[in-house]
Structures are given as structure tokens and as C-alpha cells.
Write a protein that holds these residues in place. Structure first.
Motif, PDB file in Angstrom:
ATOM      1  N   ASP A 139       0.838  -1.186   0.000  1.00  0.00           N
ATOM      2  CA  ASP A 139       0.000   0.000   0.000  1.00  0.00           C
ATOM      3  C   ASP A 139       0.878   1.243   0.000  1.00  0.00           C
ATOM      4  O   ASP A 139       2.095   1.152  -0.168  1.00  0.00           O
ATOM      5  CB  ASP A 139      -1.008  -0.011   1.161  1.00  0.00           C
ATOM      6  N   ASP A 140       0.278   2.399   0.165  1.00  0.00           N
ATOM      7  CA  ASP A 140       1.037   3.647   0.053  1.00  0.00           C
ATOM      8  C   ASP A 140       2.026   3.848   1.188  1.00  0.00           C
ATOM      9  O   ASP A 140       2.859   4.765   1.132  1.00  0.00           O
ATOM     10  CB  ASP A 140       0.080   4.840  -0.040  1.00  0.00           C
ATOM     11  N   ASP A 141       1.964   3.014   2.228  1.00  0.00           N
ATOM     12  CA  ASP A 141       2.966   3.066   3.300  1.00  0.00           C
ATOM     13  C   ASP A 141       4.200   2.240   2.973  1.00  0.00           C
ATOM     14  O   ASP A 141       5.159   2.215   3.749  1.00  0.00           O
ATOM     15  CB  ASP A 141       2.359   2.582   4.621  1.00  0.00           C
ATOM     16  N   GLY A 142       4.165   1.527   1.849  1.00  0.00           N
ATOM     17  CA  GLY A 142       5.317   0.732   1.444  1.00  0.00           C
ATOM     18  C   GLY A 142       5.162  -0.742   1.768  1.00  0.00           C
ATOM     19  O   GLY A 142       4.048  -1.261   1.891  1.00  0.00           O
ATOM     20  N   MET A 143       6.289  -1.416   1.920  1.00  0.00           N
ATOM     21  CA  MET A 143       6.295  -2.853   2.196  1.00  0.00           C
ATOM     22  C   MET A 143       5.734  -3.128   3.581  1.00  0.00           C
ATOM     23  O   MET A 143       5.892  -2.313   4.504  1.00  0.00           O
ATOM     24  CB  MET A 143       7.718  -3.398   2.109  1.00  0.00           C
ATOM     25  N   PRO A 144       5.063  -4.279   3.756  1.00  0.00           N
ATOM     26  CA  PRO A 144       4.539  -4.616   5.085  1.00  0.00           C
ATOM     27  C   PRO A 144       5.655  -4.820   6.096  1.00  0.00           C
ATOM     28  O   PRO A 144       6.744  -5.276   5.757  1.00  0.00           O
ATOM     29  CB  PRO A 144       3.761  -5.915   4.841  1.00  0.00           C
ATOM     30  N   SER A 145       5.349  -4.480   7.355  1.00  0.00           N
ATOM     31  CA  SER A 145       6.386  -4.527   8.394  1.00  0.00           C
ATOM     32  C   SER A 145       6.169  -5.639   9.409  1.00  0.00           C
ATOM     33  O   SER A 145       6.991  -5.836  10.298  1.00  0.00           O
ATOM     34  CB  SER A 145       6.439  -3.181   9.134  1.00  0.00           C
ATOM     35  N   SER A 146       5.052  -6.377   9.301  1.00  0.00           N
ATOM     36  CA  SER A 146       4.770  -7.466  10.247  1.00  0.00           C
ATOM     37  C   SER A 146       3.823  -8.455   9.593  1.00  0.00           C
ATOM     38  O   SER A 146       3.208  -8.166   8.560  1.00  0.00           O
ATOM     39  CB  SER A 146       4.134  -6.912  11.527  1.00  0.00           C
ATOM     40  N   SER A 147       3.681  -9.618  10.212  1.00  0.00           N
ATOM     41  CA  SER A 147       2.748 -10.617   9.679  1.00  0.00           C
ATOM     42  C   SER A 147       1.318 -10.106   9.750  1.00  0.00           C
ATOM     43  O   SER A 147       0.511 -10.362   8.842  1.00  0.00           O
ATOM     44  CB  SER A 147       2.895 -11.937  10.434  1.00  0.00           C
TER      45      SER A 147
END
Length: 266
Positions: free
Chosen positions: A126-134
């Protein structure tokens, strides 16, 4: 059975770009045939590398590939206009690569997908970038599935890409995506999990052994598809063997066939 999306027909690859520029149909046909013989279930077709030529290159590639393609095609472009043209050309129900939650891409792709009969790769970006957690991956997957369901794409036609990230950057990236895949499959048993695997080994030596080990772990977590090079005999052997060990190969027939043909060697 695990589905392999053959990644080789991509104009970002030097020899493919040269073949497309020179309209060398023999090269493309030979490559597609080899991918199919190696076990590809889909052939990904990406013509995006030559800026300003994507539409004409995609049309030429589809005209070249379709007469000899025995499997469906994955139409790979961020441009809905290119996809609309390509969708009208294909004979078998295609896979579309891809949609994400990035607003610009999401808003452009949803009207194109509305009412289409197709499979769709959905990226957990999404617009926040790559996911940071599961949990981040799971929540993005849920949103994608729910939004695609609203326009008539059934859950069983959605291939969620959890976005594998390099373990060399952060040691928990492998565990993070494995946990996410288990959670997604627990909540949405009908959804498929796909994506590229090679990011996991980025920056490390002997990358192929990492990729082969990781695909087996991902399959045990629920991954049932991948975008890979089907001419890589060792990773294909790992996939066929893992399929058997996970109970997806009745009477071990595909494994035994692979051994007899020389495709699987210890």
C-alpha cells in the motif's frame, strides 16, 4: 497441486528484449515450449521494459505465443489500457498481474477488473510501502480480498502475494511471511498464495539453496503457487518433492514420473 507461473517472457531480460525488438518469434516460441515442458501452469507475459512500445510489443508477443501455448497466460502490466487490449486477445481465462492497495494503482485497476472472468495476483503493498509485520500482511490481504469480492472476483480466483523480503536485511523476514501465509490461509482457505521467492536470498551467497529451502517452507505454510523460472530443475524438483510430502501427489505419481524422466535427482 502447486502452480508454477513461468517468469521468463519478460522484456526486462536481455535476450527476451532483443528477441522482441527483432521480432524473433523462434526464440520466444522455443522458450515458451521449454517452460511448458518443464511444468509451467501459466506463462507470464511482460512487455513493459521498452518504454513507449509496450502495447505493440504485448500484441506481438500474444500473437506469437498463443498458437503454441497449451496453458493460460498471465498478463503482466501496470497499465489497464494494455491489459484491456491483451484481455481481448487471449483465448484461455487469463491471470492478471497485478493489483495492490497503492491508491493510484488500485483506482486504475478496479474498473478494469470489474466484471472480468480472470485470476488476479493481489500484492500486499500500500502507500505506506512494504509490510512490516505478519499482521500487516494479513490485514492488507483481507482488504484486497474483500474489495475484489465486491466486484465479483471470487476468493478462489485471487492469488495473494505477501511480498517476500530479504532475510539479509532483517533476520525475522522469513518467519514474518511464513506466519502471515498461515494466517491468511486459516481465514481464507480458498485463496491462493503466490509471489516471487528470490527476494528472500538477496544479498547472500549461494542464493539458490536458500530459495529451494524457502519454497518448501512456504508450501508447508500454505503457499500453492510461485512466479519462478521453470527451467531451474533443482527448484522444480524441490516443489514436486514437497508436493508429494504434503499429500498433494496421489500415490506419488508425479514424483515418480519426475524421477523416471530425470527431472528429479538427489
Amino acid at each position: 497441486m502447486f502452480e508454477v507461473i513461468g517468469e521468463r517472457i519478460n522484456t526486462s531480460r536481455k535476450f527476451v528484449q532483443a528477441a522482441v525488438e527483432n521480432r524473433d518469434a523462434d526464440y520466444i516460441i522455443d522458450d515458451v515450449k521449454k517452460q511448458q515442458e518443464a511444468g509451467a501452469n501459466y506463462i507470464d507475459v511482460n512487455a513493459g521494459a521498452r518504454i513507449g512500445h509496450e502495447t505493440e510489443d504485448m500484441k506481438w508477443l500474444l500473437d506469437t505465443i498463443q498458437p503454441i501455448s497449451t496453458v493460460p497466460l498471465t498478463l503482466d502490466s501496470p497499465d489497464p489500457a494494455v491489459l484491456e487490449m491483451a484481455f481481448k486477445m487471449v483465448e484461455k481465462t487469463p491471470m492478471i498481474n497485478s493489483i495492490s492497495l497503492e491508491k493510484e494503482r488500485f483506482d486504475a485497476m478496479m474498473p478494469f477488473l470489474d466484471g472480468k472472468e480472470c485470476k488476479i495476483i493481489a500484492l500486499c503493498m500500500d502507500d505506506d510501502g512494504m509490510p512490516s509485520s505478519s499482521n500487516d500482511i494479513l490485514n492488507r490481504a483481507k482488504t484486497l480480498i474483500e474489495e475484489l469480492n465486491k466486484i465479483g472476483i471470487p476468493t478462489g480466483s485471487i492469488y495473494v502475494d505477501p511480498l517476500v523480503q530479504p532475510i539479509s536485511v532483517e533476520s525475522n523476514k522469513g518467519i514474518m511471511v511464513l506466519e502471515a501465509v498461515r494466517s491468511i490461509k486459516a481465514e481464507f482457505p480458498e485463496v491462493h498464495i503466490t509471489g516471487g521467492l528470490s527476494n528472500i536470498s538477496y544479498g547472500l551467497p549461494q542464493r539458490k539453496i536458500i530459495n529451494r529451502t524457502f519454497v518448501s517452507l512456504m508450501m508447508s505454510a500454505g503457499m500453492d503457487s510461485a512466479i519462478i523460472d521453470p527451467l531451474d530443475k533443482k527448484i522444480m524438483a524441490s516443489i514436486r518433492t514437497a508436493d508429494m510430502l504434503l499429500g498433494q501427489d496421489d500415490f506419488c505419481m508425479n514424483y515418480l514420473k519426475g524421477v523416471r524422466s530425470g527431472a528429479i535427482e538427489s
